[in-house]
Design a protein around this motif. Sequence first.
Motif, PDB file in Angstrom:
ATOM      1  N   GLY A   1      44.505 -41.106 -23.959  1.00 43.31           N
ATOM      2  CA  GLY A   1      44.338 -40.137 -22.877  1.00 43.31           C
ATOM      3  C   GLY A   1      42.914 -39.617 -22.920  1.00 43.31           C
ATOM      4  O   GLY A   1      42.418 -39.271 -23.986  1.00 43.31           O
ATOM      5  N   GLN A   2      42.274 -39.591 -21.754  1.00 39.46           N
ATOM      6  CA  GLN A   2      40.876 -39.109 -21.716  1.00 39.46           C
ATOM      7  C   GLN A   2      40.691 -37.972 -20.758  1.00 39.46           C
ATOM      8  O   GLN A   2      39.627 -37.838 -20.167  1.00 39.46           O
ATOM      9  CB  GLN A   2      39.893 -40.194 -21.294  1.00 39.46           C
ATOM     10  N   GLY A   3      41.701 -37.148 -20.569  1.00 39.21           N
ATOM     11  CA  GLY A   3      41.517 -36.019 -19.665  1.00 39.21           C
ATOM     12  C   GLY A   3      42.859 -35.438 -19.272  1.00 39.21           C
ATOM     13  O   GLY A   3      43.905 -35.981 -19.624  1.00 39.21           O
ATOM     14  N   GLU A   4      42.810 -34.327 -18.537  1.00 38.67           N
ATOM     15  CA  GLU A   4      44.050 -33.648 -18.180  1.00 38.67           C
ATOM     16  C   GLU A   4      44.716 -34.270 -16.955  1.00 38.67           C
ATOM     17  O   GLU A   4      45.887 -34.037 -16.695  1.00 38.67           O
ATOM     18  CB  GLU A   4      43.763 -32.164 -17.934  1.00 38.67           C
TER      19      GLU A   4
ATOM     20  N   ASP B   1      38.486 -37.464 -24.465  1.00 39.39           N
ATOM     21  CA  ASP B   1      37.373 -36.941 -23.668  1.00 39.39           C
ATOM     22  C   ASP B   1      36.674 -35.802 -24.386  1.00 39.39           C
ATOM     23  O   ASP B   1      35.581 -35.407 -24.024  1.00 39.39           O
ATOM     24  CB  ASP B   1      37.883 -36.448 -22.303  1.00 39.39           C
TER      25      ASP B   1
ATOM     26  N   LYS C   1      51.771 -39.391 -17.375  1.00 39.71           N
ATOM     27  CA  LYS C   1      50.727 -40.412 -17.256  1.00 39.71           C
ATOM     28  C   LYS C   1      51.306 -41.811 -17.422  1.00 39.71           C
ATOM     29  O   LYS C   1      50.963 -42.738 -16.681  1.00 39.71           O
ATOM     30  CB  LYS C   1      49.662 -40.189 -18.342  1.00 39.71           C
TER      31      LYS C   1
ATOM     32  N   LEU D   1      53.843 -33.415 -32.036  1.00 40.26           N
ATOM     33  CA  LEU D   1      53.777 -31.967 -32.227  1.00 40.26           C
ATOM     34  C   LEU D   1      53.444 -31.274 -30.913  1.00 40.26           C
ATOM     35  O   LEU D   1      52.842 -31.866 -30.016  1.00 40.26           O
ATOM     36  CB  LEU D   1      52.708 -31.610 -33.264  1.00 40.26           C
TER      37      LEU D   1
ATOM     38  N   GLN E   1      57.597 -27.772 -16.775  1.00 41.46           N
ATOM     39  CA  GLN E   1      56.373 -28.584 -16.737  1.00 41.46           C
ATOM     40  C   GLN E   1      56.696 -30.033 -16.361  1.00 41.46           C
ATOM     41  O   GLN E   1      56.014 -30.637 -15.537  1.00 41.46           O
ATOM     42  CB  GLN E   1      55.707 -28.539 -18.114  1.00 41.46           C
TER      43      GLN E   1
ATOM     44  N   GLY F   1      51.687 -29.336 -28.139  1.00 40.55           N
ATOM     45  CA  GLY F   1      50.276 -29.215 -27.789  1.00 40.55           C
ATOM     46  C   GLY F   1      49.494 -30.510 -27.878  1.00 40.55           C
ATOM     47  O   GLY F   1      48.337 -30.577 -27.474  1.00 40.55           O
ATOM     48  N   ALA F   2      50.128 -31.563 -28.432  1.00 39.40           N
ATOM     49  CA  ALA F   2      49.418 -32.839 -28.598  1.00 39.40           C
ATOM     50  C   ALA F   2      49.166 -33.501 -27.249  1.00 39.40           C
ATOM     51  O   ALA F   2      48.231 -34.296 -27.096  1.00 39.40           O
ATOM     52  CB  ALA F   2      50.212 -33.773 -29.501  1.00 39.40           C
ATOM     53  N   GLY F   3      50.022 -33.161 -26.274  1.00 42.18           N
ATOM     54  CA  GLY F   3      49.876 -33.757 -24.946  1.00 42.18           C
ATOM     55  C   GLY F   3      51.066 -34.627 -24.566  1.00 42.18           C
ATOM     56  O   GLY F   3      50.973 -35.475 -23.681  1.00 42.18           O
ATOM     57  N   LYS F   4      52.189 -34.362 -25.210  1.00 34.04           N
ATOM     58  CA  LYS F   4      53.380 -35.200 -25.030  1.00 34.04           C
ATOM     59  C   LYS F   4      53.889 -35.223 -23.593  1.00 34.04           C
ATOM     60  O   LYS F   4      54.092 -36.296 -23.010  1.00 34.04           O
ATOM     61  CB  LYS F   4      54.477 -34.664 -25.968  1.00 34.04           C
ATOM     62  N   THR F   5      54.082 -34.033 -23.026  1.00 34.27           N
ATOM     63  CA  THR F   5      54.637 -33.963 -21.670  1.00 34.27           C
ATOM     64  C   THR F   5      53.674 -34.553 -20.647  1.00 34.27           C
ATOM     65  O   THR F   5      54.070 -35.350 -19.789  1.00 34.27           O
ATOM     66  CB  THR F   5      54.973 -32.497 -21.326  1.00 34.27           C
ATOM     67  N   THR F   6      52.417 -34.192 -20.772  1.00 39.74           N
ATOM     68  CA  THR F   6      51.400 -34.755 -19.878  1.00 39.74           C
ATOM     69  C   THR F   6      51.398 -36.277 -19.979  1.00 39.74           C
ATOM     70  O   THR F   6      51.332 -36.986 -18.969  1.00 39.74           O
ATOM     71  CB  THR F   6      49.996 -34.242 -20.286  1.00 39.74           C
TER      72      THR F   6
ATOM     73  N   LYS G   1      43.135 -36.778 -25.730  1.00 37.87           N
ATOM     74  CA  LYS G   1      41.940 -35.921 -25.768  1.00 37.87           C
ATOM     75  C   LYS G   1      40.701 -36.644 -26.282  1.00 37.87           C
ATOM     76  O   LYS G   1      39.842 -36.053 -26.923  1.00 37.87           O
ATOM     77  CB  LYS G   1      42.231 -34.641 -26.559  1.00 37.87           C
TER      78      LYS G   1
HETATM   79  P1  GDP Z   1      52.939 -31.059 -25.379  1.00 40.48           P
HETATM   80  O1  GDP Z   1      53.202 -29.675 -25.932  1.00 40.48           O
HETATM   81  O2  GDP Z   1      52.713 -32.043 -26.468  1.00 40.48           O
HETATM   82  O3  GDP Z   1      53.963 -31.510 -24.385  1.00 40.48           O
HETATM   83  O4  GDP Z   1      51.523 -30.962 -24.659  1.00 40.48           O
HETATM   84  P2  GDP Z   1      51.132 -30.843 -23.120  1.00 40.48           P
HETATM   85  O5  GDP Z   1      51.429 -32.109 -22.411  1.00 40.48           O
HETATM   86  O6  GDP Z   1      51.704 -29.591 -22.561  1.00 40.48           O
HETATM   87  O7  GDP Z   1      49.549 -30.743 -23.249  1.00 40.48           O
HETATM   88  C1  GDP Z   1      48.903 -29.686 -23.913  1.00 40.48           C
HETATM   89  C2  GDP Z   1      47.537 -29.450 -23.270  1.00 40.48           C
HETATM   90  O8  GDP Z   1      46.687 -30.580 -23.532  1.00 40.48           O
HETATM   91  C3  GDP Z   1      47.593 -29.320 -21.762  1.00 40.48           C
HETATM   92  O9  GDP Z   1      46.694 -28.327 -21.377  1.00 40.48           O
HETATM   93  C4  GDP Z   1      47.139 -30.696 -21.264  1.00 40.48           C
HETATM   94  O10 GDP Z   1      46.530 -30.624 -19.990  1.00 40.48           O
HETATM   95  C5  GDP Z   1      46.152 -31.067 -22.323  1.00 40.48           C
HETATM   96  N1  GDP Z   1      45.955 -32.530 -22.458  1.00 40.48           N
HETATM   97  C6  GDP Z   1      46.882 -33.494 -22.624  1.00 40.48           C
HETATM   98  N2  GDP Z   1      46.304 -34.717 -22.738  1.00 40.48           N
HETATM   99  C7  GDP Z   1      44.959 -34.514 -22.638  1.00 40.48           C
HETATM  100  C8  GDP Z   1      43.800 -35.379 -22.683  1.00 40.48           C
HETATM  101  O11 GDP Z   1      43.874 -36.616 -22.854  1.00 40.48           O
HETATM  102  N3  GDP Z   1      42.581 -34.765 -22.547  1.00 40.48           N
HETATM  103  C9  GDP Z   1      42.464 -33.408 -22.377  1.00 40.48           C
HETATM  104  N4  GDP Z   1      41.244 -32.909 -22.263  1.00 40.48           N
HETATM  105  N5  GDP Z   1      43.515 -32.593 -22.341  1.00 40.48           N
HETATM  106  C10 GDP Z   1      44.750 -33.120 -22.460  1.00 40.48           C
END
Ligand code: GDP
Length: 297
Positions: free
Chosen positions: A275-278, A252, A120, A109, A148, A111-116, A250
Amino acid sequence: MAFEGLSDRLQSAMGTVSGKGKITEADLKQMMREVRLALLEADVNFKVVKKFVKTVNERALGANVLESLSPAQQVVKIVNEELTELMGGEQAPFNFSPKPPTVVMMVGLQGAGKTTTAGKLAKFMHKNEHKRPLLIAADVYRPAAIDQLQTLGEQLNYPVFSMGTDADPVEIARQGIERAKIDGRDLVIIDTAGRLHVDDQLMAELQNIKEVANPQEILLVVDSMTGQDAVNVAETFNERLDISGVVLTKLDGDTRGGAALSIRSVTGKPIKFTGQGEKLEDFEIFYPERMASRILG
Ligand code: GDP
């Protein structure tokens, strides 16, 4: 810090027996009542908790643990082993293709952190497995998502394959994989679209990408802060896509533990990474045993 509440509660539950030389059935019952509450409060799935408590009880009573020389340690050991089992037991290996490139689909979904996590994972595989990644931008619904990924690619110095927002994601995936083959990139990571909620159209698109890309790994990225919602999301994605594993992000944050402790049991699919951080290096392989020991302190 993740699981702090759960950790405290479980340690305090263990405390009801750990000082004692001998443990009665009543002590065990009292301890398990507290363990049960601790897990429920951590948002662990109700059925998972029920089964967990039953298994620990059966093992503790069945093996005459209470009669043994160090009953308290034995009980703590059983809880540790069963927590490990709950999170999958063994560490789940990453599947590489015998014939390059290895193809990974990142799903989840928004915002879950997929792209980040795509970035990683690319960095992790480059550093630890000497892979040469290529990232594919297949989220055509949000122009920002492509930007991004491109920024990530520049930062990491990996190529990003994109066809803009007008192309069909299935075609982007197909051509991206062709490009990887031509350029000798041996790891392809496809960043797919996410939505705020699971919807049929998204699932159909992901199924089509899966068919064309034939991935070795379909990694579902879920936000551990969302607890049982993350587990429900995992169930749905798994039904539709037969995912190969989960990345729990997340950790962290102030995570209660519900997602980490329920996902494997509910979906049958392992957590492979966390994942434990940005930052791009805030990424680790998930080891069930280490996590269990960390929770029990
Ligand atoms: P996507 O919409 O699923 O692609 O999500 P994004 O990769 O854009 O991440 C959404 C937000 O979550 C961003 O602000 C990231 O920096 C943050 N984020 C992703 N992974 C982590 C994590 O492991 N820890 C923290 N604290 N933030 C994270």
